[in-house]
Design a protein around this motif. Structure first.
Motif, PDB file in Angstrom:
ATOM      1  N   ALA A  78       0.834  -1.207   0.000  1.00 48.05           N
ATOM      2  CA  ALA A  78       0.000   0.000   0.000  1.00 48.05           C
ATOM      3  C   ALA A  78       0.866   1.252   0.000  1.00 48.05           C
ATOM      4  O   ALA A  78       0.545   2.239  -0.683  1.00 48.05           O
ATOM      5  CB  ALA A  78      -0.923  -0.013   1.217  1.00 48.05           C
ATOM      6  N   CYS A  79       1.953   1.219   0.748  1.00 52.53           N
ATOM      7  CA  CYS A  79       2.845   2.383   0.774  1.00 52.53           C
ATOM      8  C   CYS A  79       3.545   2.574  -0.571  1.00 52.53           C
ATOM      9  O   CYS A  79       3.722   3.713  -1.027  1.00 52.53           O
ATOM     10  CB  CYS A  79       3.869   2.234   1.897  1.00 52.53           C
ATOM     11  N   ASP A 125       1.002   4.121  -2.685  1.00 51.40           N
ATOM     12  CA  ASP A 125       0.702   5.487  -2.255  1.00 51.40           C
ATOM     13  C   ASP A 125       1.786   6.477  -2.695  1.00 51.40           C
ATOM     14  O   ASP A 125       1.515   7.670  -2.834  1.00 51.40           O
ATOM     15  CB  ASP A 125       0.544   5.516  -0.735  1.00 51.40           C
ATOM     16  N   ARG A 126       2.986   5.995  -2.919  1.00 49.27           N
ATOM     17  CA  ARG A 126       4.053   6.890  -3.391  1.00 49.27           C
ATOM     18  C   ARG A 126       3.706   7.504  -4.742  1.00 49.27           C
ATOM     19  O   ARG A 126       4.175   8.597  -5.079  1.00 49.27           O
ATOM     20  CB  ARG A 126       5.370   6.118  -3.485  1.00 49.27           C
ATOM     21  N   MET A 161       0.430   8.007  -5.542  1.00 47.97           N
ATOM     22  CA  MET A 161      -0.781   8.775  -5.319  1.00 47.97           C
ATOM     23  C   MET A 161      -0.474  10.103  -4.617  1.00 47.97           C
ATOM     24  O   MET A 161      -1.086  11.138  -4.908  1.00 47.97           O
ATOM     25  CB  MET A 161      -1.772   7.956  -4.472  1.00 47.97           C
ATOM     26  N   ARG A 206       4.045  12.586   0.634  1.00 53.51           N
ATOM     27  CA  ARG A 206       3.636  12.117   1.956  1.00 53.51           C
ATOM     28  C   ARG A 206       4.813  11.466   2.691  1.00 53.51           C
ATOM     29  O   ARG A 206       5.585  10.712   2.107  1.00 53.51           O
ATOM     30  CB  ARG A 206       2.505  11.094   1.828  1.00 53.51           C
ATOM     31  N   ARG A 256       6.588   8.862   5.168  1.00 57.10           N
ATOM     32  CA  ARG A 256       6.338   7.467   5.533  1.00 57.10           C
ATOM     33  C   ARG A 256       7.414   6.966   6.492  1.00 57.10           C
ATOM     34  O   ARG A 256       7.885   5.835   6.397  1.00 57.10           O
ATOM     35  CB  ARG A 256       6.279   6.591   4.277  1.00 57.10           C
ATOM     36  N   GLN A 316       0.720   6.048 -11.443  1.00 54.77           N
ATOM     37  CA  GLN A 316      -0.464   6.216 -10.606  1.00 54.77           C
ATOM     38  C   GLN A 316      -1.597   5.281 -11.020  1.00 54.77           C
ATOM     39  O   GLN A 316      -2.285   4.713 -10.160  1.00 54.77           O
ATOM     40  CB  GLN A 316      -0.938   7.672 -10.657  1.00 54.77           C
ATOM     41  N   PHE A 371      -4.937  -0.881  -5.733  1.00 52.45           N
ATOM     42  CA  PHE A 371      -5.813  -0.507  -4.616  1.00 52.45           C
ATOM     43  C   PHE A 371      -7.239  -1.020  -4.841  1.00 52.45           C
ATOM     44  O   PHE A 371      -7.888  -1.513  -3.922  1.00 52.45           O
ATOM     45  CB  PHE A 371      -5.834   1.012  -4.430  1.00 52.45           C
TER      46      PHE A 371
END
Length: 204
Positions: free
Chosen positions: A157-158, A161-162, A164, A168, A170, A188, A195
């Motif tokens: 997930a991380c 997410d990088r 998305m 952010r 982490r 993306q 996801f």
């Protein structure tokens, strides 16, 4: 007719018993074996669950050790659908070995494969597998399996997410060395597709 009635006309139970019956001597022997299994089995509850559980128990006892171990581990997964890689992580085996075990479970009608490299368990089958895991595995082994697959989903997930939210932070993620690397993504759209595919598992 006796065999159908013993399976309470449940298609899943019939499929499991039919697979075993192909290797048995006669149908009367199959009926006797299933009757004996039901007489001596501690089941989940009453009614149709008893019949499915008896068929599962009968089939489970014929599995090779590798497939039986995979089956128990699948009972620890939080949802009914699992990828090949996640199953390998859960069982702590290489992907090729996981595939071999899962193929045996598919052949025994204990796991379904509706898409490439993804496997599904009926709710009652997963409950049975979970019960067998807690009966057979130590608490330390169960905890280790759950932590492995949760870490794998977290890092996957991380990684997604990088793409998305690239900015952010982490910092909370600890180093991770799994038997199977968590998924990597090219862009993306690739991350979003993962996801969506794993939505139920991540929520669970």
């Amino acid at each position: 007719i006796s065999l159908v009635e013993l399976c309470d006309r449940l298609p899943l139970a019939l499929a499991i018993v039919a697979e075993r019956a192909q290797r048995a001597g006669t149908l009367s022997q199959v009926v006797q074996a299933l009757t004996d299994e039901m007489d001596g089995l501690a089941t989940f509850g009453n009614g149709t669950d008893d019949d499915l559980t008896a068929a599962l128990s009968w089939s489970y006892r014929t599995l090779e050790p590798m497939a039986a171990a995979m089956f128990r581990k699948l009972g620890l997964h939080p949802a009914n659908d699992i990828s090949l890689d996640a199953a390998a992580v859960l069982a702590d085996v290489p992907v090729a070995q996981a595939k071999q075990a899962l193929d045996q479970l598919v052949d025994a009608h204990m796991v379904e494969q509706r898409r490439a490299n993804r496997y599904e368990l009926h709710d009652l089958i997963r409950l049975y597998a979970n019960d067998e895991a807690h009966r057979t595995e130590s608490l330390a082994e169960i905890d280790a399996a759950v932590r492995r697959v949760l870490d794998w989903y977290l890092h996957g997930a991380c990684n997604a997410d990088r793409h998305m939210a690239p900015m952010r932070r982490r910092d909370f993620i600890a180093p991770y060395t799994p038997v199977v690397d968590p998924p990597q993504f090219t862009d993306q759209a690739d991350a979003l597709a993962w996801f969506e595919l794993e939505f139920d598992n991540l929520c669970a």
